[in-house]
Each structure stands twice: as C-alpha cells, then as structure tokens.
Scaffold this active site. Structure first.
Site, mmCIF file in Angstrom:
data_model
loop_
_atom_site.group_PDB
_atom_site.id
_atom_site.type_symbol
_atom_site.label_atom_id
_atom_site.label_comp_id
_atom_site.label_asym_id
_atom_site.label_seq_id
_atom_site.Cartn_x
_atom_site.Cartn_y
_atom_site.Cartn_z
ATOM 1 N N HIS A 290 0.825 -1.213 0.000
ATOM 2 C CA HIS A 290 0.000 0.000 0.000
ATOM 3 C C HIS A 290 0.859 1.264 0.000
ATOM 4 O O HIS A 290 0.531 2.239 0.672
ATOM 5 C CB HIS A 290 -0.946 -0.012 1.210
ATOM 6 C CG HIS A 290 -2.009 -1.063 1.099
ATOM 7 N ND1 HIS A 290 -3.194 -0.838 0.455
ATOM 8 C CD2 HIS A 290 -2.043 -2.347 1.510
ATOM 9 C CE1 HIS A 290 -3.923 -1.951 0.496
ATOM 10 N NE2 HIS A 290 -3.259 -2.881 1.122
ATOM 11 N N ASN A 315 -3.720 -5.968 -4.335
ATOM 12 C CA ASN A 315 -5.134 -6.275 -4.131
ATOM 13 C C ASN A 315 -6.047 -5.201 -4.703
ATOM 14 O O ASN A 315 -7.237 -5.418 -4.875
ATOM 15 C CB ASN A 315 -5.415 -6.471 -2.641
ATOM 16 C CG ASN A 315 -4.969 -7.850 -2.170
ATOM 17 O OD1 ASN A 315 -3.997 -8.400 -2.676
ATOM 18 N ND2 ASN A 315 -5.687 -8.430 -1.229
ATOM 19 N N ASP A 354 -0.636 -5.245 5.982
ATOM 20 C CA ASP A 354 -1.625 -6.103 5.316
ATOM 21 C C ASP A 354 -1.272 -6.273 3.835
ATOM 22 O O ASP A 354 -0.581 -5.453 3.243
ATOM 23 C CB ASP A 354 -3.035 -5.504 5.451
ATOM 24 C CG ASP A 354 -3.113 -4.113 4.864
ATOM 25 O OD1 ASP A 354 -2.158 -3.319 5.053
ATOM 26 O OD2 ASP A 354 -4.123 -3.793 4.211
ATOM 27 N N GLU A 355 -1.761 -7.341 3.267
ATOM 28 C CA GLU A 355 -1.796 -7.546 1.820
ATOM 29 C C GLU A 355 -0.437 -7.371 1.120
ATOM 30 O O GLU A 355 -0.335 -6.707 0.090
ATOM 31 C CB GLU A 355 -2.845 -6.619 1.179
ATOM 32 C CG GLU A 355 -4.249 -6.888 1.713
ATOM 33 C CD GLU A 355 -5.334 -6.060 1.027
ATOM 34 O OE1 GLU A 355 -6.412 -6.603 0.799
ATOM 35 O OE2 GLU A 355 -5.094 -4.869 0.729
ATOM 36 N N VAL A 356 0.595 -7.944 1.684
ATOM 37 C CA VAL A 356 1.898 -7.942 1.013
ATOM 38 C C VAL A 356 1.880 -9.029 -0.070
ATOM 39 O O VAL A 356 1.601 -10.190 0.217
ATOM 40 C CB VAL A 356 3.038 -8.222 2.029
ATOM 41 C CG1 VAL A 356 4.392 -8.204 1.317
ATOM 42 C CG2 VAL A 356 2.998 -7.210 3.162
#
Lengths: 573, 573
Positions: A290, A315, A354-356
């Site tokens: 992000h 994502n 999050d979301e690596v």
C-alpha cells in the site's frame, strides 16, 4: 456483570423515556418529572487548578443542556409530558468531584495515556426533588464521560428542558478500553473539518455546524457515544496527504492537490481536538504494501510501481510495495515511521502490514538482487524490515500496531506488546489470541462500513463489493467480542472499531455512511455484547435524531412513524 | 440509430476530453483548443417575445460558463492543456434560434404538455475558429436541452474556460419521452428545499447552494442529465404532508408536524420551478392501499386501520386501506383525487393501486356488509372504485397512472390511455405490454435506489432489504428497456425512472443515495441502452464531480486516483 443483568437493565430503560447510548453498566431510573432550572449551574468540588479542557467540557455541558432541543420520540412528542413537567421540581446544580486527592491531570493527557492506564468510569446521581446532582470519578476522563451522559438525560418541549425519569443513579465504566472508528483519507481526501465533525460525533460534544439554511436551522444537542480511539489510515497507495517533516516530497508529489494535505499544524490541531474529547488518534503508515505513492518522490524505494496487470501485483490498483530487502529502503522507512509517529501524541502507531504480495517482489529485479546478495528470503527480509520499523517506534516511546497478516501469515517476530488488528474475518480472532497478542476487533464480516455498495472497480457490470453484503447496524450490534475465546484469550481483547475504507466515499457521504451505524459497536465495546435489536432500536433512533439536530447527517433507520412507536414496526409486531 | 453507431460514438467521446452525460444521439468532436471569450454572449435570432424562462435559461447558461470551475479529470488536470489553450481561438457568441415560425411557447408550457406532444431535440454547432456557435431546435424545450449541453462542453484551468475538442457538431434528441426520478415524501419528510435541489440536479441547471464553509467553497458548475419527470409519491400510510384544499384535515392530522407540510403555495412553487427546468411533476395519491393515515381525519373511510399483526393486513406497517365498497368512500376518494390533481399542472396523475391486501377487507365488518348489500366482490368493488377515481381525473383533463397490479393482478377496466408503472420486476413488463398499455420502467430489480441497506423492520438481526442487493449504477446502466419485447410492444415503452422509497432515507442522505446513480437511467432513457460500463465511467465521474462543485453531494464511485486515469482501475486492467 452478567449478561442476564444487562438484559434486565435494558428492559428497564426501554420502559422509561431515557434513552442512553451506550447503555451504562448500571442504571436505575424513576418516574418523576424534573426540569432544569433557569439558574442551573455546574460546580467543581475540591478540584484545585482544574485543567482548561475540564472547564471547557463543563461549559459545553451547560451550553448543550440550554441549547439542546430534542423532542422526545413518542407520539405527541413532549406534549404528553407537559402537565407533569409543569408541576415538577427544578434541578439547580450538578456538583462535580474527583474521588482521589492526587495530581489532577487534564482530559487530554489522560486520553492519550497508555491504554492500560486509562480510567473512564464515573458515577452520577440525580435526585428527583431538586437537590443537587452529583458526578464523581477517579479521573478527569471519567468526569468527561459522565458529563456527556448527564447531557443526554434531558428532552425539550415548549421552552422547558426536562426528564420524566428522575431520580437517576448511574454507575458506569467501559467493558473494553479500545472503542474506535477507522477512517481512510488516502483513497479520497477529507478536509480537517470533516475529521473534526467525526471526532465530535464520536465523543458527542457540541458539533460546529458547517451547514445552515432556513430549512435546516442549526440546533445544538448532545448525545453520547464515548468512542475513544480514532484510527487514522492517513496514507495509502492512492495519495499521501500527510506532511511529514523531513519527507515533504511525499506529500508535495503524492497528495491529490497542494491543498489536499494535512500539515503538521493541522495534525496537531486534530490531535488536540480529539484528546480534549477523550479520543486518542492512532495514525497508520501502511508498510511495506500500500505504498505505491511513495514512488512519486522516491522511486528507488518502490517495487512493481503501478505495474500491470495490477491484479497480479496488488489487491487493488495501483500496485507498489517498499523494497523490503534494500537496506536503504529499510532505513528510509524506519526514519519515515519515526518522523510520522512523532506528529501524534498516541502511544500507539500502526505500521500496517496487510496484503503484502509476493509476486511484486518476485518480479522486481532489484529486490531479487538484494535478496540474493543478502541470502534472505522475502519472509526473512520482511521480518527484518518490520523489526527495524518497530525498533524505531519503540525508541520513540511508541507501541506498534499491525494488521493480522503479520502474525497469521508471516510469523513476524513481533514485540510482545504489539497490538493486532483483525480485519479479514472474525474467525481469525482465535488464532491471534492463541498467539498471545493483544487484539482489536476490526473484522470485515461485522464491522466494515463500506461493504455492500457494489464493485468499485470498473468494467464489472454485475459485481458486488468484495465484502458484501452491507453491514447493518443490527449485524455489528450482535457482534460478540469474546466468541469462541477462552477466559485468558478474552483478556487479550482490547476492544474494537468500525472501519470506513473510502473507495466509494468522500466528504459527501461521510456522515450518512458512518452514523448512526458506528454507534452500534460503540455500545458493544462499552457495554458488552449488544443483545436485543428491538430494544436497542428506540435508543439508536434517538442517537440519530440528536446527531441530526447538531448538523451530523446521520440517516434515518425507519420512517419517523416507526421511530415514534417503539416495537410497532418490528417484523413480528 | 443502431446500437453499433452508439458504440462508435461512445468510443470517440472517451478518446476526447469532452464528457457529455447523457450521450447525445450524434456527436462529432475535433482536437482543437477553443476558449470562451471574456465578452462571450448568447444571442436570440428571430425569436420575438421570447418567454421569460428561456431568457432566464440563457442568463443562467452565461453565469454557469463564467462561474463553472471544473478542472478536467486527467492527471495534471488542466495543466496539460495550458499551452494549446493559450494559443487557441476565442468563442465570442452562441446564436440561438427556433426552426419554426409559429407561436413561441415557454419552456414551462412545453414541459407539462401531453407527453406525446413534447419535442426535446436540438442541434448544436461549435466551430473551432472562433466564429459563432449555433443552437437550433423546434421548441423552447429543445433549446433548453441544448443550452445545458452547451454548458457542459467547458473546463476550467488558471482563469480560462476552454475545451480541447473543438469543433463540435451535435444533433440530439431523446430515445424515450419519459425519463424520471421518484421520491417518496411520506415515510420521511423532505423540505421543499431538498426537492428543489433534486430538481436542479435532474435538469442540471445552477443549484442554489445551501452549505458553505471555508473548507468547501461554493463553486457553480453545470452538468446535464435532462431527466424530465419527477414522480412525487407525496403521501402514504405513514404521513400525509400534502395540503389539499377541501381536505385540510388530512394534513392537519396526518402530517408528521405542523411544519412538515407542502402547502398549495409550496406545491405551486415546486411545480413552476420544475417546469422552468423542463421537468413535469407527476404526483401520486396511492389508493386504495397505503392510506392508513387518512383514518386520523376520516376514520370512517379506512378499513383495518393500524390493525395488528400488520403482516396480515399490509406489506408494511401501519395497515389501513380505503373502504372501497363504501359509496361514501368512493365519492370521498374521487373528490380527493380531483382536488389533489388540480394542484399540479401535469397531464398525468397517479392513483397508485399497488399492494392491495384482500385480508384487510376480509376482516373488516363494514366492508363485508357493504359487499353483501351491493352483491359485489372485492375485485368488482375495486374495479368500480378505480373507475370512479379515474373518471374524476379524466373530467379534470388528466391521464391516470397506476402501478402494475391494476393490470396484472386485478384486471381493472382501465381507460386505454392509462400509463402503467412496472415496479415488482422487470420480467413483468412483457405482460403489461401484451395487455396493450403504455408503460414506464420502474423495476425494483434494476431501478430501486433504496435496496441493499438491510432490513428496516425491527427485530430482525440478520435481515436484508426485501429487494437486495444494492442496485449499483452499473446495474441500472445495463438495463435494456425493450428486452423481450416485440417491436409493437416496444412502442408502448414511454421510458423509465429510478425510485427512492424513504424508509431508510431523509434529507440527510438524499443526495448521496440518489447521485450520481440516478444519472445512470437518465442516459439509458435518453440515449438508449447503455452499453459499456468501462467507457461510461469517466463521464459518470464527471457528472459526480460537477454536482459536488455546486453543492449536490453526489458520492465518489472510485478513488480520485482512478477517476484521473480512465480504465486503469478496471477489474481487467
């Protein structure tokens, strides 16, 4: 207290006029009318050198009681009360005192203290005969909570401010120390004014009305939520509105426009505004994912920047992650986190996590070279990266907050005091608790405010939002914070929050998408598991109508016809 | 025109800067910059005794062009255009003329004319060399549509109002004569100001901004929707805000409060305001169901009033239906409909007719006696009831509108010119067309704006809204108005509308729940079936951002990052 007792209390309250939200831990009400005297005043007893924010809160309480004009939500509104109120006693004084003789700290100091040190309980007594009401607490933060409760006891009709439920005896304290709301200001930007209005609504002190018209006159009322944590997801891949000293290029090149920024002065103002309302501001710089926007100023630190197809590398668009295997990037990130965290008073700061996406590093030549050179894997590099940023936080006197993947997916060696936000599913809570970490509920299946408005990605005519359906107030109200947890695991639950990710939001619908829904979890984490929807609804209506009176555009949950007739519009009525 | 040509046109527009909504039937654009001259003016050519509303529209067009400050939605905004604009020609004049020599009627007269008589087409030419632009039409209503299109050609940057797509040639006319929006003002009340703001957004003339703050400065811009029908579901069982001369007790006893009413003066003002913007106001008094509130003033006319359990007697609380077998009630209703319809200029008036529950009449002693006395069944009584109210409308020069049940469920002997609103499902359209009636699309499965926010009835912790899920703009955009219809059946389709039932809405979320979603069907019914979502989205973003600039709180459909990069946030990008 047991759930059985809570139900009894709820029943009592619904049968009376008084509609408190959240429900106090213990309340007894009577059935006598009592009106506020024209000379009503609030006195401090035994508090020397009262802090300015306490004096301000007392002044606002008086203003709100005088200016609040909420008519009772019953058929005929206050007309049904007029005769009893005409004959009633008058309340002339509220006496406010602290139950300790130690140093008096300000509300603002107490609000940003370490979460385990905060004391928010209070006791409030309002006799029916007109003798002085009393508010006592062990902290100014507790007095603040009690003052907002006191404001909420009163209705308006025909020039009179009154209750029909005197006497009151309330002893109150929160079940959970963390009761929050998250706002994302990166997908779309929110001016400081919107954030302040949200903080006002969270604490339910008087709101500064920014809209006025002959049609919607500004009337000021007070309600109480007592949310105490504002989780500010301030930057993300889409924009970087936070001005960080030493890193000004990030906002210069990454903000949506030169005016869509939060300067250090604005941040300081927001943090102080929140603290005076009993709210801790927990900021987040999400890492290493992000972070695409960082490439606008520092392209050397970002892998797979805006690489397509984005579905392979992120994502959501745009792709871009910090080069976690680069020593220079690790140092850059640690310095950035340290500088950003210094802008906030909170003991907490979130580094995200999050979301690596592995694919981003797999296809990034520099990262592959750096991994080969150091003999690390992405996972060991991620571990070192996180340790470095958390070490920087720790040195800066802060406690790290991360999203759940850091524990459940990546097994990062986190400090024991790290707080984990559980977002993917409420079913993941158990595993986080089993890992022994303190946690905050933020589960998408109960607490996300942005679900259910359809797919925001283009080119998908029939798509739903990924976290469909819409999370109704009823859904978050029945959330059980300790479901499936053992007693010792339950002790790791700090509380919870509802969250607004802003792919489909902006200042235009901030109020209407958040309120009164976010009051739902406010009660769950203050009072304990919510219980009966039908009995809660009349009180939640009142939250909404009070918010409307002060310019917060909380939406209607039912036709007014139903709001005036509790239970009549139940499905089974 | 064929769908193939429409696609070609859409492709052209997306590749240029100009983002018109709805898409004109035919447009060609160039790639030259052209800026508005400081001395730009609009001239009437050959129009004697120009009506005041046309002069007002011209004046507003000039104001909007001067004051509109919409930056182009591209990376860098107008900065990328600055060099070309600096060197460009200047447009000094728009010449407006009628293509007939007959009597010049006002926009307001033409807007409320019988739907088959309205002419809304126009042609607009804007040369790239600075020579005069021309707008021609066969009606002042067509000129009005052309003026709103003309306003939408321009962007703002650094003090300049400009286009980068000159020259323009546009020939335009709507596919369908009925393009509407329905608002329910009974479940929750909306002040006239909210209705007017909605009418402004529908027609996209300049909005009177009612909110202002240093944070959100008022900037006035113009966009074009060209919705031309406001379906006003003004009363229902919950409240009766409409003041009807001769029936004042209905609003005196049935409005939510003495100030929650629409007086005849307010109605006249709203109707005139709408007409000057090319909008016909079609009011509805729903009968014989949805009338519980009438019992507050005239209990003798209502069966099963607030009878419980409401689930037995109505589709939502409170129960209550007109005693359709009572001669006195039939007369009362016909007189009420006649009086109410006289408040509105439209040729159309809706008598409703949805959700009539047999159980209400079955358990109503008076109705049973009246049926026995007359030898009627509920169905034959309903037929006589409807014929009487429609006869009253007909005598008053009005054409009746009813909901689909009157044709499909009850086989009422309707006049041939009756218009049927199809709401339950789009699959019901075929049967209505087969019955030979003109129809308006209003299907809950595509066009309802209120679905997807959870169950509004109490005591249902996990309930969804009955018409789940949320109807996204994409969903309504792909609606096909002639799906499964033969050519002759297709000719019965007058158009369609999106609808907001307000169980969970009020002034607080009116803008955010309606806009920009309702623009979706505006394009379907102006331009024909919508087509490609990905190509429409950039234009729809612009609709939303223009609305925001003028104080209509249309929501964001994507992060601004995506709005500046057409296609990049597509699911398949």
């Amino acid at each position: 207290m047991t759930r059985g007792i809570l139900f009894l209390v709820v029943t009592l309250v619904v049968s009376s006029a008084t509609a408190l939200w959240p429900q106090p831990q213990s309340i007894s009400t009577g059935s006598k009318a009592l009106k506020i005297s024209p000379s009503f005043h609030i006195t401090l007893s035994g508090i020397k050198n009262a802090p300015k924010d306490l004096l301000d809160a007392i002044s606002k309480t008086k203003d709100n009681i005088a200016n609040d004009k909420l008519e009772r939500l019953v058929v005929g509104r206050g007309a049904v009360d007029a005769e009893a109120v005409a004959k009633s006693a008058e309340l002339n004084e509220l006496v406010v005192s602290l139950e300790h003789d130690g140093k008096v700290r300000s509300i603002s100091e107490e609000a940003v203290d370490a979460i385990e040190n905060r004391v928010e309980g209070y006791s409030l007594t309002v006799p029916e005969d007109g003798s002085a009401a009393t508010l006592k607490a062990n902290s100014t933060l507790g007095l603040y909570r009690g003052l907002t409760t006191f404001q909420q006891l009163w209705y308006f009709w025909d020039g009179r401010v009154y209750s029909v439920d005197a006497p009151f005896q309330i002893r109150d304290s929160p079940k959970y120390p963390y009761r929050g709301l998250m706002l994302d200001t990166s997908r779309n930007y929110f001016p400081a004014e919107d954030i302040k209005r949200t903080l006002d609504a969270m604490s339910l002190v008087k709101v500064r009305t920014i809209c006025s018209s002959p049609v919607l006159p500004s009337v000021h009322v007070s309600v109480l939520f007592q949310l105490n944590s504002f989780h500010w997801h301030v930057v993300d891949s889409q924009s970087f509105p936070l001005q960080v000293p030493g890193f000004m290029e990030l906002s210069e090149k990454g903000a949506y426009s030169p005016s869509s920024v939060y300067t250090p002065e604005v941040v300081k103002d927001i943090v102080a505004y929140a603290a005076a309302r009993g709210i801790d501001v927990i900021a987040e710089i999400d890492t290493p994912g992000h972070t695409a926007v960082i490439a606008k100023a520092f392209p050397e630190h970002i892998a797979c920047n805006e690489k397509t197809p984005w579905t392979t590398y992120a994502n959501e668009p745009p792709a871009g992650q910090l080069r976690l295997a680069s020593d220079a990037t690790v140092k850059f990130t640690a310095n950035l986190i340290e500088a950003a965290s210094s802008l906030f008073q909170s003991k907490f700061f979130s580094t995200g996590g999050d979301e690596v996406k592995q694919s981003c590093y797999r296809d990034d030549e520099e990262t592959q070279q750096q991994l080969n050179a150091s003999g690390k894997t992405v996972e060991t590099a991620l571990n070192d990266f996180m340790k470095a940023t958390h070490e920087a936080l720790h040195k800066n006197g802060k406690t790290a907050v991360v999203w759940q993947e850091m524990v459940l997916e990546h097994k990062i060696e986190l400090r024991n005091d790290t707080v984990i936000f559980v977002w993917i599913s409420s079913t993941d809570v158990k595993a986080v608790a089993q890992a022994g970490f303190r946690l905050v509920h933020a589960a998408s299946d109960y607490l996300y405010l942005d679900c259910g408005a359809g797919e925001w990605l283009g080119n998908d005519p029939t798509g739903n939002s990924w976290c469909d359906p819409f999370k109704t107030w009823q859904r978050s109200y029945i959330f059980d914070p300790t479901a499936n947890l053992t007693e010792s695991e339950s002790k790791l639950v700090l509380g919870g929050q509802q969250l607004l990710w802003t792919e489909q939001s902006g200042p235009q619908n901030l109020d209407s998408i958040v309120w009164p829904r976010a009051a739902s979890s406010a009660e769950v984490f203050w009072s304990g598991i919510g219980g009966n929807i039908s009995q809660a609804l009349p009180r939640l209506h009142e939250v909404g109508y009070r918010l409307n009176q002060r310019g917060v555009k909380a939406i209607n949950l039912q036709p007014l016809w139903c709001a005036l007739r509790p239970g009549v519009c139940d499905l089974t009525a």
